[in-house]
Design an enzyme around this catalytic site. Structure first.
Site, mmCIF file in Angstrom:
data_model
loop_
_atom_site.group_PDB
_atom_site.id
_atom_site.type_symbol
_atom_site.label_atom_id
_atom_site.label_comp_id
_atom_site.label_asym_id
_atom_site.label_seq_id
_atom_site.Cartn_x
_atom_site.Cartn_y
_atom_site.Cartn_z
ATOM 1 N N HIS A 123 0.604 -5.969 -6.798
ATOM 2 C CA HIS A 123 1.771 -4.765 -6.220
ATOM 3 C C HIS A 123 2.954 -4.862 -6.394
ATOM 4 O O HIS A 123 3.146 -6.347 -5.391
ATOM 5 C CB HIS A 123 1.095 -3.713 -4.350
ATOM 6 C CG HIS A 123 0.836 -2.752 -4.645
ATOM 7 N ND1 HIS A 123 2.491 -2.280 -3.713
ATOM 8 C CD2 HIS A 123 0.813 -1.168 -4.546
ATOM 9 C CE1 HIS A 123 2.521 -1.526 -3.387
ATOM 10 N NE2 HIS A 123 2.056 -0.848 -4.273
ATOM 11 N N ASP A 200 -3.194 -10.605 -0.248
ATOM 12 C CA ASP A 200 -3.077 -8.839 0.138
ATOM 13 C C ASP A 200 -4.367 -8.142 0.097
ATOM 14 O O ASP A 200 -5.063 -8.596 -0.626
ATOM 15 C CB ASP A 200 -1.852 -9.143 -0.742
ATOM 16 C CG ASP A 200 -1.821 -7.449 -0.821
ATOM 17 O OD1 ASP A 200 -2.559 -6.685 -0.323
ATOM 18 O OD2 ASP A 200 -1.352 -7.155 -1.657
ATOM 19 N N GLN A 203 -6.466 -3.912 -0.395
ATOM 20 C CA GLN A 203 -7.487 -2.592 -1.397
ATOM 21 C C GLN A 203 -8.405 -3.450 -1.074
ATOM 22 O O GLN A 203 -9.702 -3.187 -1.502
ATOM 23 C CB GLN A 203 -7.189 -3.084 -2.605
ATOM 24 C CG GLN A 203 -5.722 -2.239 -3.426
ATOM 25 C CD GLN A 203 -5.963 -0.418 -3.215
ATOM 26 O OE1 GLN A 203 -6.894 -0.739 -2.880
ATOM 27 N NE2 GLN A 203 -4.929 -0.159 -3.148
ATOM 28 N N LYS A 226 -5.545 2.647 4.526
ATOM 29 C CA LYS A 226 -6.620 2.834 3.135
ATOM 30 C C LYS A 226 -7.881 2.809 4.054
ATOM 31 O O LYS A 226 -8.811 2.857 2.707
ATOM 32 C CB LYS A 226 -6.101 2.215 2.661
ATOM 33 C CG LYS A 226 -4.631 1.634 2.213
ATOM 34 C CD LYS A 226 -4.405 0.924 0.713
ATOM 35 C CE LYS A 226 -3.002 1.024 0.553
ATOM 36 N NZ LYS A 226 -2.806 1.906 -0.806
ATOM 37 N N CYS A 364 2.859 1.234 -8.708
ATOM 38 C CA CYS A 364 3.576 -0.284 -8.506
ATOM 39 C C CYS A 364 3.076 -1.709 -9.027
ATOM 40 O O CYS A 364 3.035 -2.419 -7.972
ATOM 41 C CB CYS A 364 3.330 0.020 -6.323
ATOM 42 S SG CYS A 364 3.954 1.417 -6.278
HETATM 43 N N1 PLP Z 1 -0.657 -4.105 -1.968
HETATM 44 C C1 PLP Z 1 -2.153 -3.742 -2.805
HETATM 45 C C2 PLP Z 1 -2.489 -4.595 -3.214
HETATM 46 C C3 PLP Z 1 -1.946 -1.969 -2.104
HETATM 47 O O1 PLP Z 1 -2.401 -1.995 -3.255
HETATM 48 C C4 PLP Z 1 -0.726 -1.943 -1.853
HETATM 49 C C5 PLP Z 1 -0.583 -0.232 -1.801
HETATM 50 O O2 PLP Z 1 -1.302 0.636 -2.746
HETATM 51 C C6 PLP Z 1 0.145 -2.528 -1.192
HETATM 52 C C7 PLP Z 1 0.266 -4.034 -0.775
HETATM 53 C C8 PLP Z 1 0.873 -1.646 0.171
HETATM 54 O O3 PLP Z 1 0.715 -1.273 0.864
HETATM 55 P P1 PLP Z 1 1.182 -0.135 1.603
HETATM 56 O O4 PLP Z 1 1.950 1.181 1.266
HETATM 57 O O5 PLP Z 1 0.255 0.703 3.370
HETATM 58 O O6 PLP Z 1 2.327 -0.671 2.911
#
Ligand code: PLP
Length: 406
Positions: A123, A200, A203, A226, A364
């Site tokens: 992401h 990270d 998900q 989430k 993203c």
């Molecule tokens: N990393 C991953 C794999 C994601 O799917 C997302 C959000 O969709 C993020 C990071 C960013 O999360 P946040 O917007 O809650 O900071």
């Protein structure tokens, strides 16, 4: 889980009773954000109406009660991810801020030519903070590729390590492909080369049990919104030995020991990394979201979502013109797909007109879209409250959309 159990869960989410375009809504955008159960919403209302006072600042009763609630939630998170101490649990605004914190603070020790390993399925939240660091320091980013099923090329991952490698940062689960990465093995390998890792978990945390002690990762990050919790709250887990060495990320109230114009000392962990008034209501209410997950049970959540994935994906594969992106052996309940040459937005709109809420676009993850040679996908993603009946409603809507696009 049987239907009666799922129906009982659904009653906790009044929004699921909404209509869109005159039809019963089918919410399949859970990877972007999940819905919030009544127990969390009620707790937020209770806190605003009975407990609100700024934390860590007052001797008065209300402030002490609110501080207790915030810190109880920190302990709940600690237990939930099996961290060894609350000093290792930092509250942030989300996954994005947590990664920015690590890149800026832990990354301040890196120098020009040092290498950070990422993967092509990241992401933007796990790409851009490292690029900002690259602009400041001249670090080099190395990127692991995927195979046709959307699984990481682990041989290539291993081959990217050399004496210049200072960090590896990768997702636990891909938000586009659904691939569940072998993060424990990846961490083990990085450590065998003396390299710390950040995982990270944005998900993964809604769908898998997280045990940071077992993973032995150096940093693990995730977002509350989430995983059935309030928006605007995230968690950074970090090993104490690193957090102690790291400089503060932001300066301000709450994160200090003593301040004079000549010199400032910083607060102990975890507060050193929590400058300013936190979203103490959201943090306290996050504990209720964890209660919700624990009451249902993560194993039952995962197995129900897996059933939905298998059922839906198999039937989608039988629809002519549908191409699914991401068919990893270890896969989470996320299905990214396209239909012929049609644009994902057209498909998304046709589904929305039938009450089905899916996400469309690059999610993203533009570098992954470039790697796949597509502008974006349509993504359907499941949560514990989705049913097989909803999967059928989605499949029917998809078939109609395909017929229109043809
Ligand atoms: N990393 C991953 C794999 C994601 O799917 C997302 C959000 O969709 C993020 C990071 C960013 O999360 P946040 O917007 O809650 O900071």
């Amino acid at each position: 889980m049987d239907l009666a159990e799922i129906e009982a869960i659904r009653r906790e989410f009044p929004i699921l009773g909404r209509e869109i375009a005159g039809r019963r809504m089918v919410y399949l955008d859970n990877s972007a954000t999940s819905q919030t159960p009544d127990c969390v919403v009620k707790e937020i209302t209770r806190l605003y109406t009975h407990e609100k006072a700024n934390v860590h600042r007052g001797v008065h009763t209300l402030s002490q009660e609110m501080t207790d609630l915030q810190e109880k939630s920190r302990e709940h998170v600690r237990k939930y991810i099996n961290a060894s101490s609350i000093e290792e649990v930092i509250f942030t605004r989300g996954t994005t801020e947590a990664i920015n914190l690590v890149a800026a603070s832990f990354g301040s020790r890196f120098k020009a030519g040092d290498e950070v390993i990422l993967t092509v399925m990241e992401h933007h939240a796990n790409i851009v903070p490292w690029q900002l660091l690259q602009n400041r320091t001249g670090i080099v980013l190395r990127v692991v590729d995927i195979n046709d099923r959307g699984e990481l090329d682990i041989d290539q991952y291993r081959s990217l390590f050399n004496e210049k490698t200072v960090m590896a940062s990768f997702c636990h689960v891909s938000n586009v492909l659904g691939t569940i990465n072998p993060v424990k093995e990846m961490t083990e390998y990085a450590h065998s080369r003396g390299v710390p890792v950040l995982i990270d978990g944005a998900q993964a945390s809604p769908h898998l049990s997280i045990d940071v002690a077992d993973l032995d990762c150096d940093f693990y990050v995730f977002s509350s919104h989430k995983m059935y919790g309030p928006t605007g709250i995230g968690v950074l887990y970090g090993k104490k030995k690193w957090l102690e060495e790291m400089p503060p990320y932001q300066g301000g109230g709450e994160m200090i020991g003593k301040v004079t114009f000549e010199h400032t000392t910083f607060a102990d962990l975890p507060f050193k990394f929590e400058a300013g008034t936190p979203d103490f209501i959201g943090i306290a209410a996050l504990s209720k979201a964890l209660d919700f997950i624990e009451d249902v049970g993560m194993e039952r959540i995962a197995s129900h979502e897996h059933e939905l994935l298998e059922y839906t994906q198999k039937r989608m594969e039988a629809i002519e013109g549908v191409k699914i992106y991401g068919t990893a052996k270890e896969k989470d309940a996320v299905i990214s797909f396209l239909v012929g040459n049609s644009h994902p937005y057209d498909l998304g709109l046709l589904l929305d007109k039938q009450g089905v809420e899916v996400r469309t676009g690059h999610h993203c993850a533009m570098p992954l879209m470039d790697r796949l040679g597509i502008p974006g996908t349509v993504r359907a993603s499941f949560a514990v409250y989705n049913t097989l009946e909803e999967a059928d409603m989605f499949l029917k809507a998809l078939q109609r959309a395909v017929a229109i696009l043809e």
